[in-house]
Enzyme design. Structure first.
Site, PDB file in Angstrom:
ATOM      1  N   ASN A 154      57.759  61.866  18.805  1.00 56.44           N
ATOM      2  CA  ASN A 154      57.731  61.023  19.989  1.00 56.44           C
ATOM      3  C   ASN A 154      56.559  60.053  19.807  1.00 56.44           C
ATOM      4  O   ASN A 154      55.406  60.416  20.014  1.00 56.44           O
ATOM      5  CB  ASN A 154      57.540  61.912  21.227  1.00 56.44           C
ATOM      6  CG  ASN A 154      57.571  61.116  22.516  1.00 56.44           C
ATOM      7  OD1 ASN A 154      57.515  59.891  22.503  1.00 56.44           O
ATOM      8  ND2 ASN A 154      57.656  61.823  23.628  1.00 56.44           N
ATOM      9  N   ARG A 193      62.412  60.251  19.721  1.00 61.19           N
ATOM     10  CA  ARG A 193      62.630  59.781  21.078  1.00 61.19           C
ATOM     11  C   ARG A 193      62.597  58.255  21.046  1.00 61.19           C
ATOM     12  O   ARG A 193      61.641  57.656  20.548  1.00 61.19           O
ATOM     13  CB  ARG A 193      61.515  60.284  21.980  1.00 61.19           C
ATOM     14  CG  ARG A 193      61.663  59.746  23.365  1.00 61.19           C
ATOM     15  CD  ARG A 193      60.401  59.873  24.140  1.00 61.19           C
ATOM     16  NE  ARG A 193      60.606  59.342  25.477  1.00 61.19           N
ATOM     17  CZ  ARG A 193      59.629  58.942  26.258  1.00 61.19           C
ATOM     18  NH1 ARG A 193      58.385  59.018  25.844  1.00 61.19           N
ATOM     19  NH2 ARG A 193      59.878  58.467  27.446  1.00 61.19           N
ATOM     20  N   HIS A 224      63.955  58.834  31.587  1.00 62.46           N
ATOM     21  CA  HIS A 224      63.765  60.299  31.662  1.00 62.46           C
ATOM     22  C   HIS A 224      65.075  61.046  31.431  1.00 62.46           C
ATOM     23  O   HIS A 224      65.229  62.194  31.863  1.00 62.46           O
ATOM     24  CB  HIS A 224      63.241  60.745  33.055  1.00 62.46           C
ATOM     25  CG  HIS A 224      61.796  60.459  33.293  1.00 62.46           C
ATOM     26  ND1 HIS A 224      61.316  60.161  34.557  1.00 62.46           N
ATOM     27  CD2 HIS A 224      60.731  60.443  32.470  1.00 62.46           C
ATOM     28  CE1 HIS A 224      60.024  59.966  34.487  1.00 62.46           C
ATOM     29  NE2 HIS A 224      59.640  60.134  33.231  1.00 62.46           N
ATOM     30  N   ARG A 272      52.113  53.535  38.749  1.00 65.62           N
ATOM     31  CA  ARG A 272      53.188  52.548  38.944  1.00 65.62           C
ATOM     32  C   ARG A 272      53.615  52.544  40.406  1.00 65.62           C
ATOM     33  O   ARG A 272      53.714  53.602  41.030  1.00 65.62           O
ATOM     34  CB  ARG A 272      54.404  52.907  38.078  1.00 65.62           C
ATOM     35  CG  ARG A 272      54.203  52.602  36.611  1.00 65.62           C
ATOM     36  CD  ARG A 272      55.374  53.097  35.800  1.00 65.62           C
ATOM     37  NE  ARG A 272      54.944  54.092  34.850  1.00 65.62           N
ATOM     38  CZ  ARG A 272      55.732  54.936  34.213  1.00 65.62           C
ATOM     39  NH1 ARG A 272      57.025  54.931  34.425  1.00 65.62           N
ATOM     40  NH2 ARG A 272      55.257  55.795  33.362  1.00 65.62           N
ATOM     41  N   GLU A 314      61.617  68.102  26.738  1.00 64.12           N
ATOM     42  CA  GLU A 314      62.307  66.941  26.179  1.00 64.12           C
ATOM     43  C   GLU A 314      62.446  67.057  24.663  1.00 64.12           C
ATOM     44  O   GLU A 314      63.454  66.657  24.094  1.00 64.12           O
ATOM     45  CB  GLU A 314      61.563  65.658  26.577  1.00 64.12           C
ATOM     46  CG  GLU A 314      61.727  65.382  28.060  1.00 64.12           C
ATOM     47  CD  GLU A 314      60.772  64.336  28.604  1.00 64.12           C
ATOM     48  OE1 GLU A 314      59.610  64.711  28.871  1.00 64.12           O
ATOM     49  OE2 GLU A 314      61.172  63.181  28.779  1.00 64.12           O
TER      50      GLU A 314
END
Ligand code: AMP
Length: 346
Positions: A7, A64, A153, A214, A330
Protein backbone atom coordinates in the site's frame (compact mmCIF):
# COMPACT_ATOMS: atom_id res chain seq x y z
CA UNK A 1 0.44 -19.71 -1.02
CA UNK A 2 2.32 -16.54 -0.04
CA UNK A 3 0.90 -13.17 -1.03
CA UNK A 4 2.51 -9.78 -0.42
CA UNK A 5 0.45 -6.60 -0.22
CA UNK A 6 1.85 -3.16 -0.91
CA UNK A 7 0.00 0.00 0.00
CA UNK A 8 2.07 2.90 -1.33
CA UNK A 9 0.97 6.35 -0.16
CA UNK A 10 2.47 9.66 -1.24
CA UNK A 11 5.18 9.47 1.44
CA UNK A 12 4.63 6.03 2.97
CA UNK A 13 4.82 2.37 2.12
CA UNK A 14 3.00 -0.40 3.97
CA UNK A 15 4.07 -3.96 3.31
CA UNK A 16 2.41 -7.16 4.53
CA UNK A 17 3.23 -10.75 3.70
CA UNK A 18 0.48 -13.34 4.20
CA UNK A 19 0.46 -17.12 4.35
CA UNK A 20 -2.93 -17.64 2.69
CA UNK A 21 -3.46 -21.14 4.08
CA UNK A 22 -3.49 -19.83 7.64
CA UNK A 23 -4.25 -16.17 6.78
CA UNK A 24 -1.37 -15.32 9.14
CA UNK A 25 0.79 -12.24 8.63
CA UNK A 26 4.38 -13.47 8.23
CA UNK A 27 5.97 -10.05 7.90
CA UNK A 28 4.81 -6.49 8.27
CA UNK A 29 6.64 -3.22 7.58
CA UNK A 30 5.58 0.41 7.70
CA UNK A 31 7.94 2.99 6.22
CA UNK A 32 6.95 6.64 6.57
CA UNK A 33 8.29 10.06 5.57
CA UNK A 34 9.70 8.76 2.25
CA UNK A 35 11.38 11.57 0.33
CA UNK A 36 10.98 14.08 3.16
CA UNK A 37 13.90 16.13 4.44
CA UNK A 38 16.23 14.10 6.63
CA UNK A 39 14.27 10.87 6.00
CA UNK A 40 15.91 7.43 5.78
CA UNK A 41 14.59 6.80 2.29
CA UNK A 42 14.73 9.04 -0.71
CA UNK A 43 12.24 7.08 -2.82
CA UNK A 44 9.72 4.22 -2.77
CA UNK A 45 12.33 2.19 -4.60
CA UNK A 46 14.84 2.63 -1.74
CA UNK A 47 12.12 1.88 0.81
CA UNK A 48 11.08 -1.39 -0.86
CA UNK A 49 14.71 -2.30 -1.43
CA UNK A 50 15.24 -2.11 2.34
CA UNK A 51 12.60 -4.76 3.09
CA UNK A 52 14.33 -8.05 3.67
CA UNK A 53 12.14 -10.49 1.79
CA UNK A 54 12.72 -13.16 -0.84
CA UNK A 55 10.37 -12.02 -3.62
CA UNK A 56 11.01 -15.20 -5.62
CA UNK A 57 9.07 -17.18 -2.97
CA UNK A 58 5.96 -14.99 -3.32
CA UNK A 59 3.06 -16.08 -5.57
CA UNK A 60 1.61 -12.62 -6.16
CA UNK A 61 1.94 -9.02 -5.02
CA UNK A 62 -1.31 -7.15 -4.46
CA UNK A 63 -1.32 -3.36 -4.74
CA UNK A 64 -3.85 -0.98 -3.31
CA UNK A 65 -4.81 1.51 -6.00
CA UNK A 66 -7.08 4.32 -4.87
CA UNK A 67 -8.81 5.26 -8.13
CA UNK A 68 -10.01 2.81 -10.76
CA UNK A 69 -12.31 5.37 -12.42
CA UNK A 70 -14.91 3.82 -14.71
CA UNK A 71 -12.27 1.58 -16.27
CA UNK A 72 -11.74 -1.00 -13.54
CA UNK A 73 -14.87 -2.76 -12.36
CA UNK A 74 -12.84 -5.50 -10.68
CA UNK A 75 -9.30 -6.28 -9.52
CA UNK A 76 -6.86 -7.03 -12.35
CA UNK A 77 -3.51 -8.61 -13.07
CA UNK A 78 -1.18 -5.77 -14.02
CA UNK A 79 0.33 -5.61 -17.51
CA UNK A 80 1.62 -2.66 -19.52
CA UNK A 81 -1.86 -1.69 -20.69
CA UNK A 82 -3.31 -1.81 -17.16
CA UNK A 83 -0.49 0.34 -15.80
CA UNK A 84 -1.04 2.85 -18.59
CA UNK A 85 -4.78 2.95 -17.81
CA UNK A 86 -4.12 3.48 -14.08
CA UNK A 87 -1.78 6.35 -14.94
CA UNK A 88 -4.46 7.89 -17.16
CA UNK A 89 -6.56 8.23 -13.97
CA UNK A 90 -3.91 10.31 -12.18
CA UNK A 91 -5.84 13.59 -12.64
CA UNK A 92 -8.77 12.07 -10.69
CA UNK A 93 -6.54 11.19 -7.70
CA UNK A 94 -3.39 13.32 -8.00
CA UNK A 95 -2.22 12.62 -4.45
CA UNK A 96 -2.76 8.86 -4.51
CA UNK A 97 -2.58 7.17 -7.92
CA UNK A 98 0.95 8.32 -8.87
CA UNK A 99 2.26 6.79 -5.62
CA UNK A 100 0.35 3.57 -6.29
CA UNK A 101 1.85 3.37 -9.81
CA UNK A 102 5.30 3.98 -8.37
CA UNK A 103 4.70 1.10 -5.92
CA UNK A 104 3.77 -1.23 -8.79
CA UNK A 105 6.83 -0.20 -10.85
CA UNK A 106 9.20 -0.72 -7.95
CA UNK A 107 7.68 -4.14 -7.18
CA UNK A 108 7.96 -5.12 -10.85
CA UNK A 109 11.64 -4.25 -10.86
CA UNK A 110 12.25 -6.19 -7.62
CA UNK A 111 10.19 -9.21 -8.67
CA UNK A 112 9.92 -9.22 -12.48
CA UNK A 113 8.53 -12.77 -12.65
CA UNK A 114 5.91 -12.37 -9.91
CA UNK A 115 2.24 -11.67 -10.75
CA UNK A 116 1.24 -8.13 -9.74
CA UNK A 117 -2.40 -7.41 -8.98
CA UNK A 118 -4.14 -4.03 -8.71
CA UNK A 119 -7.05 -3.78 -6.25
CA UNK A 120 -9.03 -0.55 -6.39
CA UNK A 121 -10.77 1.41 -3.61
CA UNK A 122 -13.50 2.32 -6.09
CA UNK A 123 -14.37 -1.15 -7.46
CA UNK A 124 -16.88 -2.11 -4.77
CA UNK A 125 -18.98 0.95 -5.59
CA UNK A 126 -19.20 0.33 -9.35
CA UNK A 127 -22.55 -1.36 -8.63
CA UNK A 128 -24.15 2.00 -7.72
CA UNK A 129 -27.09 2.97 -9.94
CA UNK A 130 -26.73 6.03 -12.12
CA UNK A 131 -29.09 8.10 -9.96
CA UNK A 132 -26.65 7.56 -7.08
CA UNK A 133 -23.44 8.38 -8.91
CA UNK A 134 -24.42 11.30 -11.16
CA UNK A 135 -24.21 14.81 -9.70
CA UNK A 136 -26.94 17.32 -10.54
CA UNK A 137 -24.54 19.23 -12.80
CA UNK A 138 -24.61 19.81 -16.58
CA UNK A 139 -24.40 16.31 -18.09
CA UNK A 140 -21.32 17.21 -20.18
CA UNK A 141 -19.32 17.36 -16.96
CA UNK A 142 -19.91 13.64 -16.59
CA UNK A 143 -19.75 12.76 -20.26
CA UNK A 144 -16.62 14.74 -21.11
CA UNK A 145 -14.83 15.03 -17.78
CA UNK A 146 -16.01 11.95 -15.86
CA UNK A 147 -17.14 14.10 -12.96
CA UNK A 148 -19.32 11.71 -10.95
CA UNK A 149 -19.46 9.98 -7.58
CA UNK A 150 -16.98 7.09 -7.40
CA UNK A 151 -16.85 6.25 -3.69
CA UNK A 152 -13.80 5.00 -1.79
CA UNK A 153 -12.84 2.66 1.10
CA UNK A 154 -14.28 -0.09 -1.12
CA UNK A 155 -11.94 -2.83 0.12
CA UNK A 156 -12.95 -2.06 3.70
CA UNK A 157 -16.72 -1.94 3.03
CA UNK A 158 -16.40 -5.15 1.02
CA UNK A 159 -14.34 -6.96 3.68
CA UNK A 160 -16.61 -6.07 6.62
CA UNK A 161 -19.77 -6.88 4.65
CA UNK A 162 -18.45 -10.42 4.03
CA UNK A 163 -17.45 -10.79 7.68
CA UNK A 164 -20.90 -9.51 8.72
CA UNK A 165 -22.55 -12.17 6.56
CA UNK A 166 -20.42 -14.84 8.27
CA UNK A 167 -21.35 -13.52 11.73
CA UNK A 168 -25.04 -13.39 10.84
CA UNK A 169 -24.85 -16.86 9.29
CA UNK A 170 -26.51 -15.64 6.09
CA UNK A 171 -25.46 -15.32 2.52
CA UNK A 172 -24.22 -11.84 1.65
CA UNK A 173 -26.31 -11.58 -1.49
CA UNK A 174 -29.48 -11.65 0.59
CA UNK A 175 -28.31 -9.04 3.10
CA UNK A 176 -28.98 -5.32 3.36
CA UNK A 177 -26.30 -3.57 5.43
CA UNK A 178 -25.14 -0.09 6.32
CA UNK A 179 -21.37 -0.20 6.80
CA UNK A 180 -19.69 2.65 8.65
CA UNK A 181 -15.93 2.98 8.13
CA UNK A 182 -15.10 5.58 10.80
CA UNK A 183 -11.39 6.36 10.90
CA UNK A 184 -9.36 9.46 10.19
CA UNK A 185 -10.96 9.20 6.74
CA UNK A 186 -14.57 8.08 7.03
CA UNK A 187 -17.39 6.89 4.82
CA UNK A 188 -20.77 5.17 4.98
CA UNK A 189 -22.04 2.62 2.47
CA UNK A 190 -25.57 1.40 1.74
CA UNK A 191 -25.38 -2.26 0.72
CA UNK A 192 -28.41 -3.94 -0.89
CA UNK A 193 -28.25 -7.70 -1.43
CA UNK A 194 -24.48 -7.56 -0.93
CA UNK A 195 -23.87 -4.72 -3.42
CA UNK A 196 -23.02 -1.07 -2.83
CA UNK A 197 -25.94 1.12 -3.94
CA UNK A 198 -24.77 4.40 -2.40
CA UNK A 199 -21.85 5.79 -0.44
CA UNK A 200 -20.94 9.06 1.22
CA UNK A 201 -17.59 9.76 -0.49
CA UNK A 202 -17.91 11.09 -4.01
CA UNK A 203 -15.71 12.36 -6.83
CA UNK A 204 -12.90 12.41 -4.28
CA UNK A 205 -12.61 11.21 -0.66
CA UNK A 206 -13.55 14.72 0.51
CA UNK A 207 -17.34 14.39 0.41
CA UNK A 208 -19.60 13.04 3.12
CA UNK A 209 -18.84 12.66 6.81
CA UNK A 210 -16.98 15.04 9.11
CA UNK A 211 -13.48 13.51 9.07
CA UNK A 212 -10.17 14.07 10.86
CA UNK A 213 -9.12 17.01 8.71
CA UNK A 214 -11.58 16.86 5.77
CA UNK A 215 -14.79 18.89 5.81
CA UNK A 216 -17.16 16.38 4.22
CA UNK A 217 -20.42 17.84 2.87
CA UNK A 218 -20.47 21.62 2.59
CA UNK A 219 -22.24 24.14 0.39
CA UNK A 220 -20.01 24.28 -2.73
CA UNK A 221 -20.59 28.03 -2.89
CA UNK A 222 -18.24 28.34 0.09
CA UNK A 223 -15.40 27.36 -2.26
CA UNK A 224 -16.30 30.23 -4.60
CA UNK A 225 -16.59 32.65 -1.69
CA UNK A 226 -13.13 31.72 -0.38
CA UNK A 227 -11.67 32.41 -3.81
CA UNK A 228 -13.67 35.50 -4.78
CA UNK A 229 -14.05 37.33 -1.48
CA UNK A 230 -11.08 36.04 0.53
CA UNK A 231 -8.61 35.83 -2.36
CA UNK A 232 -7.49 32.26 -1.63
CA UNK A 233 -5.71 30.39 -4.42
CA UNK A 234 -6.90 27.00 -5.68
CA UNK A 235 -4.12 25.27 -3.71
CA UNK A 236 -4.98 27.19 -0.55
CA UNK A 237 -8.65 26.21 -0.80
CA UNK A 238 -7.60 22.60 -1.40
CA UNK A 239 -5.49 22.72 1.76
CA UNK A 240 -8.29 24.27 3.82
CA UNK A 241 -10.84 21.64 2.76
CA UNK A 242 -8.59 18.56 2.92
CA UNK A 243 -6.02 19.35 5.60
CA UNK A 244 -7.40 22.02 7.91
CA UNK A 245 -11.10 21.22 8.25
CA UNK A 246 -13.13 18.43 9.84
CA UNK A 247 -12.48 17.78 13.54
CA UNK A 248 -9.15 19.60 13.28
CA UNK A 249 -10.87 22.69 11.93
CA UNK A 250 -13.49 22.69 14.68
CA UNK A 251 -11.34 21.95 17.74
CA UNK A 252 -7.70 22.05 16.55
CA UNK A 253 -7.11 18.29 16.89
CA UNK A 254 -7.99 15.48 14.50
CA UNK A 255 -7.50 12.54 16.83
CA UNK A 256 -10.84 11.38 18.29
CA UNK A 257 -9.32 9.61 21.28
CA UNK A 258 -7.62 12.84 22.36
CA UNK A 259 -10.72 14.94 21.64
CA UNK A 260 -12.83 12.66 23.85
CA UNK A 261 -10.46 13.36 26.77
CA UNK A 262 -11.14 17.09 26.50
CA UNK A 263 -13.94 18.92 28.32
CA UNK A 264 -14.07 22.19 26.39
CA UNK A 265 -16.93 23.35 24.18
CA UNK A 266 -15.11 23.10 20.85
CA UNK A 267 -14.16 19.46 21.53
CA UNK A 268 -17.76 18.65 22.48
CA UNK A 269 -19.03 20.42 19.36
CA UNK A 270 -16.64 18.48 17.10
CA UNK A 271 -17.89 15.13 18.45
CA UNK A 272 -21.54 16.22 18.23
CA UNK A 273 -21.04 17.23 14.59
CA UNK A 274 -19.34 13.95 13.72
CA UNK A 275 -22.14 11.95 15.35
CA UNK A 276 -24.95 14.01 13.80
CA UNK A 277 -23.54 13.66 10.26
CA UNK A 278 -23.26 9.88 10.65
CA UNK A 279 -26.84 9.72 11.96
CA UNK A 280 -28.09 11.71 8.95
CA UNK A 281 -26.44 9.28 6.53
CA UNK A 282 -27.75 6.20 8.34
CA UNK A 283 -31.27 7.65 8.25
CA UNK A 284 -30.98 8.43 4.55
CA UNK A 285 -29.66 4.95 3.74
CA UNK A 286 -32.42 3.32 5.82
CA UNK A 287 -34.88 5.18 3.59
CA UNK A 288 -33.14 3.87 0.45
CA UNK A 289 -32.80 0.28 1.66
CA UNK A 290 -36.18 -0.14 3.36
CA UNK A 291 -34.98 -3.16 5.36
CA UNK A 292 -31.60 -3.04 7.11
CA UNK A 293 -30.29 -6.34 8.51
CA UNK A 294 -27.36 -4.79 10.39
CA UNK A 295 -25.32 -1.67 10.99
CA UNK A 296 -21.62 -2.51 10.83
CA UNK A 297 -19.04 -0.31 12.57
CA UNK A 298 -15.39 -0.43 11.53
CA UNK A 299 -12.26 1.79 11.29
CA UNK A 300 -10.23 3.14 14.23
CA UNK A 301 -13.17 5.07 15.72
CA UNK A 302 -15.90 2.60 14.76
CA UNK A 303 -14.00 -0.38 16.17
CA UNK A 304 -12.68 1.21 19.35
CA UNK A 305 -14.95 3.97 20.61
CA UNK A 306 -18.00 2.64 22.39
CA UNK A 307 -18.89 6.22 23.28
CA UNK A 308 -19.13 7.29 19.62
CA UNK A 309 -21.07 4.15 18.67
CA UNK A 310 -23.51 4.64 21.56
CA UNK A 311 -23.94 8.33 20.72
CA UNK A 312 -24.78 7.49 17.10
CA UNK A 313 -27.20 4.77 18.20
CA UNK A 314 -29.05 7.16 20.54
CA UNK A 315 -31.38 8.07 17.70
CA UNK A 316 -34.72 6.35 18.43
CA UNK A 317 -34.88 5.42 14.74
CA UNK A 318 -31.99 2.97 15.24
CA UNK A 319 -33.32 1.41 18.47
CA UNK A 320 -34.03 -2.08 17.16
CA UNK A 321 -31.09 -2.31 14.79
CA UNK A 322 -28.74 -5.28 14.81
CA UNK A 323 -25.31 -3.74 15.42
CA UNK A 324 -21.98 -5.39 14.61
CA UNK A 325 -18.43 -4.18 15.30
CA UNK A 326 -15.95 -5.71 12.88
CA UNK A 327 -12.24 -5.02 12.62
CA UNK A 328 -11.43 -4.14 9.03
CA UNK A 329 -8.50 -5.71 7.19
CA UNK A 330 -7.95 -4.03 3.85
CA UNK A 331 -4.65 -5.83 3.26
CA UNK A 332 -6.23 -9.26 3.77
CA UNK A 333 -9.05 -8.30 1.39
CA UNK A 334 -6.40 -7.35 -1.22
CA UNK A 335 -4.56 -10.65 -0.62
CA UNK A 336 -7.86 -12.56 -1.03
CA UNK A 337 -8.45 -10.78 -4.34
CA UNK A 338 -4.98 -11.95 -5.50
CA UNK A 339 -5.82 -15.55 -4.64
CA UNK A 340 -9.12 -15.27 -6.56
CA UNK A 341 -7.34 -13.95 -9.67
CA UNK A 342 -4.56 -16.56 -9.48
CA UNK A 343 -7.19 -19.33 -9.29
CA UNK A 344 -9.00 -17.89 -12.33
CA UNK A 345 -5.71 -17.76 -14.20
CA UNK A 346 -4.67 -21.29 -13.25
P1 AMP B 1 -7.89 4.94 11.47
O1 AMP B 1 -7.73 6.05 10.46
O2 AMP B 1 -8.87 3.88 11.05
O3 AMP B 1 -6.58 4.37 11.95
O4 AMP B 1 -8.56 5.61 12.77
C1 AMP B 1 -7.92 6.64 13.47
C2 AMP B 1 -8.92 7.28 14.43
O5 AMP B 1 -9.40 6.29 15.36
C3 AMP B 1 -8.30 8.40 15.26
O6 AMP B 1 -9.18 9.51 15.31
C4 AMP B 1 -8.16 7.75 16.63
O7 AMP B 1 -8.21 8.70 17.68
C5 AMP B 1 -9.40 6.88 16.66
N1 AMP B 1 -9.33 5.87 17.73
C6 AMP B 1 -8.48 4.83 17.83
N2 AMP B 1 -8.69 4.18 19.01
C7 AMP B 1 -9.67 4.85 19.66
C8 AMP B 1 -10.33 4.70 20.91
N3 AMP B 1 -10.04 3.71 21.75
N4 AMP B 1 -11.30 5.59 21.24
C9 AMP B 1 -11.61 6.61 20.40
N5 AMP B 1 -11.04 6.80 19.21
C10 AMP B 1 -10.08 5.94 18.83
Amino acid sequence: MRIAVINAGSSSLKFKLFDMQTKKVLQEELIEHIGEEGARFFSHHDALESIDVDFSSIDAIGHRVVHGGEIFKESVIVDGEVLFAIESLNPLAPLHNPANVEGIRVAQSKAPKTVQVAVFDTTFHTSMPKEAYIYALPHELYEEHKIRRYGFHGTSHSYVSKEAAKKLGQSLDSLNLITLHLGNGASVCAIENGKSIDTSMGFTPLEGLVMGSRCGDIDPAIVLYMQREMGLSVDEVDRVLNKKSGLLGICDINDVRTILEREDESAKLAIKMLVRRVQKYIGAYMALLGRVDALVFTGGIGENSEYIRESILESPLFRDMEVLVIKTDEELEIANECVKLLKNEG
